[in-house]
Enzyme design. Structure first.
Site, PDB file in Angstrom:
ATOM      1  N   GLY A 140       1.419   1.554  10.471  1.00  0.00           N
ATOM      2  CA  GLY A 140       2.656   2.677  10.644  1.00  0.00           C
ATOM      3  C   GLY A 140       3.121   3.748  11.729  1.00  0.00           C
ATOM      4  N   HIS A 200      -9.967   0.174   4.048  1.00  0.00           N
ATOM      5  CA  HIS A 200      -8.667   0.652   5.072  1.00  0.00           C
ATOM      6  C   HIS A 200      -8.405   1.103   6.488  1.00  0.00           C
ATOM      7  CE1 HIS A 200      -4.757   2.510   5.705  1.00  0.00           C
ATOM      8  NE2 HIS A 200      -4.218   0.961   5.302  1.00  0.00           N
ATOM      9  N   SER A 216       2.831  -2.064  10.611  1.00  0.00           N
ATOM     10  CA  SER A 216       3.984  -2.417  10.747  1.00  0.00           C
ATOM     11  C   SER A 216       4.993  -3.911  10.545  1.00  0.00           C
ATOM     12  CB  SER A 216       4.665  -2.842  12.227  1.00  0.00           C
ATOM     13  OG  SER A 216       3.798  -0.847  12.316  1.00  0.00           O
ATOM     14  N   GLU A 233      -6.947   3.659   7.578  1.00  0.00           N
ATOM     15  CA  GLU A 233      -7.456   5.268   6.651  1.00  0.00           C
ATOM     16  C   GLU A 233      -8.229   5.956   6.224  1.00  0.00           C
ATOM     17  OE1 GLU A 233      -3.104   4.748   5.329  1.00  0.00           O
ATOM     18  OE2 GLU A 233      -2.247   4.634   7.327  1.00  0.00           O
ATOM     19  N   GLU A 241      -5.579  -6.166   9.598  1.00  0.00           N
ATOM     20  CA  GLU A 241      -4.910  -5.133  10.184  1.00  0.00           C
ATOM     21  C   GLU A 241      -5.378  -4.234  11.776  1.00  0.00           C
ATOM     22  OE1 GLU A 241      -2.567  -3.426   6.403  1.00  0.00           O
ATOM     23  OE2 GLU A 241      -4.390  -2.801   6.562  1.00  0.00           O
ATOM     24  N   GLY A 263       3.032  -1.840   4.887  1.00  0.00           N
ATOM     25  CA  GLY A 263       2.870   0.092   4.312  1.00  0.00           C
ATOM     26  C   GLY A 263       4.011   1.394   3.654  1.00  0.00           C
ATOM     27  N   GLY A 264       4.938   1.336   4.914  1.00  0.00           N
ATOM     28  CA  GLY A 264       5.931   1.745   4.921  1.00  0.00           C
ATOM     29  C   GLY A 264       7.557   0.988   4.154  1.00  0.00           C
ATOM     30  N   ASN A 318       0.934  -1.107   0.151  1.00  0.00           N
ATOM     31  CA  ASN A 318      -0.085  -0.253   0.378  1.00  0.00           C
ATOM     32  C   ASN A 318       1.073   1.316  -0.146  1.00  0.00           C
ATOM     33  OD1 ASN A 318      -1.823   2.261   0.293  1.00  0.00           O
ATOM     34  ND2 ASN A 318      -2.308   1.324   2.698  1.00  0.00           N
ATOM     35  N   TRP A 319       1.001   1.834  -1.677  1.00  0.00           N
ATOM     36  CA  TRP A 319       2.013   2.797  -1.576  1.00  0.00           C
ATOM     37  C   TRP A 319       0.244   4.390  -0.884  1.00  0.00           C
ATOM     38  CZ3 TRP A 319       4.452   2.071  -6.221  1.00  0.00           C
ATOM     39  CH2 TRP A 319       5.482   0.524  -6.054  1.00  0.00           C
ATOM     40  N   LYS A 320       0.026   4.413  -0.391  1.00  0.00           N
ATOM     41  CA  LYS A 320      -0.515   5.796   0.546  1.00  0.00           C
ATOM     42  C   LYS A 320      -0.688   6.864  -0.620  1.00  0.00           C
ATOM     43  CE  LYS A 320       0.351   3.038   4.859  1.00  0.00           C
ATOM     44  NZ  LYS A 320      -0.352   3.417   6.100  1.00  0.00           N
TER      45      LYS A 320
HETATM   46  C1  PEP Z   1      -1.036  -0.292   5.417  1.00  0.00           C
HETATM   47  O1  PEP Z   1      -1.281   1.355   5.286  1.00  0.00           O
HETATM   48  O2  PEP Z   1      -1.857  -1.004   5.416  1.00  0.00           O
HETATM   49  C2  PEP Z   1       0.032  -0.789   6.768  1.00  0.00           C
HETATM   50  C3  PEP Z   1      -0.065  -2.009   7.528  1.00  0.00           C
HETATM   51  O3  PEP Z   1       0.943   0.263   6.850  1.00  0.00           O
HETATM   52  P1  PEP Z   1       2.601   0.069   7.798  1.00  0.00           P
HETATM   53  O4  PEP Z   1       3.215  -1.619   6.464  1.00  0.00           O
HETATM   54  O5  PEP Z   1       3.773   1.245   7.659  1.00  0.00           O
HETATM   55  O6  PEP Z   1       1.794  -0.281   9.191  1.00  0.00           O
END
Ligand code: PEP
Length: 255
Positions: free
Chosen positions: A180, A97, A219, A99, A174, A240-241, A8-10
């Site tokens: 994040g 998601h 994470s 967010e 999640e 994500g990150g 997920n590049w957000k």
């Molecule tokens: C996500 O955006 O779905 C996510 C899990 O982010 P991160 O890996 O940065 O916690």
């Protein structure tokens, strides 16, 4: 079960940056990806087409949209439709998601309607669920996951029977407090949540619930991915990150 590793590049990367990272993935993945493993990248809308061009025809690689509005078209300023996403090469979408739920206030009912709409209009759907820290601390894990999944399974039209879902619906668990934050859920916490999710899926759609992949997200990093993917009922990872750099995402995929 088919394993899915998703990025997920957000709201990161312009078209050039996205195509560069996608190119680094596409240069190695078709050679090393075991059969039955799929890698999906969810870039921002403006970069979907660039990534889709790079991934075109490459085994095991797919691209998806992070969001959409559940109507075919219309006066919905700022929104994007399923057909528009498909037009630029998306095969998947995310729905719910954390967010979207917690920054933009999407309700269980809207998320359910979106997931049903995407599936009915031919895009594979990754439905995200998960509890907030205070909900976990109150002992409400089961109640939250049940409420989020019930909204989706009860919103399905008659034609969307359980047997039609494997292969086009994935669930991403999640925990909101792990996204994040650098705070990954422990093995016991992941095992418990995925076990609860599996039991709920089987309650809603019987044996078909055994065939729906459940991804863990929150994470995920190269140094914890191997241990997470080895847990019971963890059929993939949503990252994500650590998916923004090709090298770190490749290490996660290889874990
Ligand atoms: C996500 O955006 O779905 C996510 C899990 O982010 P991160 O890996 O940065 O916690």
């Amino acid at each position: 079960m088919h394993k899915i590793i998703a990025a997920n590049w957000k709201m990161y990367k312009d078209r050039t940056q996205a195509a560069t990272t996608a190119g680094e993935l596409a240069a190695v993945l078709p050679e090393i990806l075991p059969a039955g493993r799929e890698v999906i990248v969810f870039p921002p809308f403006t970069a979907i087409e660039s990534v889709a061009r790079v991934f075109d025809g490459k085994k095991g690689l797919a691209v998806g949209g992070q969001n959409f509005y559940p109507a075919p078209e219309g006066a919905f300023t700022g929104e994007i439709s399923i057909d528009m996403l498909r037009d630029v090469g998306a095969q998947w979408v995310l729905a719910g998601h954390s967010e979207r739920r917690h920054v933009f206030g999407e309700s269980d009912e809207l998320v359910a309607r979106k997931a049903v709409f995407a599936l009915s209009h031919g895009l594979k759907t990754m439905l995200c669920i998960g509890e907030k820290l205070e909900e976990r601390e109150q002992g409400s894990l089961y109640a939250v996951l049940e409420r989020q999944l019930t909204a989706f399974f009860e919103a399905r039209p008659d034609g969307m029977a359980g047997e039609t879902l494997p292969g086009r619906l994935a669930i991403a668990y999640e925990p909101v407090w792990a996204i994040g934050t650098g705070k990954v859920a422990g093995p016991g916490e992941v095992r418990e949540a995925h076990g609860v999710t599996r039991a709920l899926l089987e309650r809603f759609v019987g044996d078909s619930g055994k065939k729906l992949p459940i991804l863990y997200g929150g994470s995920v990093k190269p140094d914890n991915a191997g241990a997470l993917i080895a847990l019971d009922n963890v059929d993939g990872l949503l990252v994500g990150g650590a998916s923004l750099e090709a090298q770190s995402f490749l290490q996660i995929i290889g874990a």
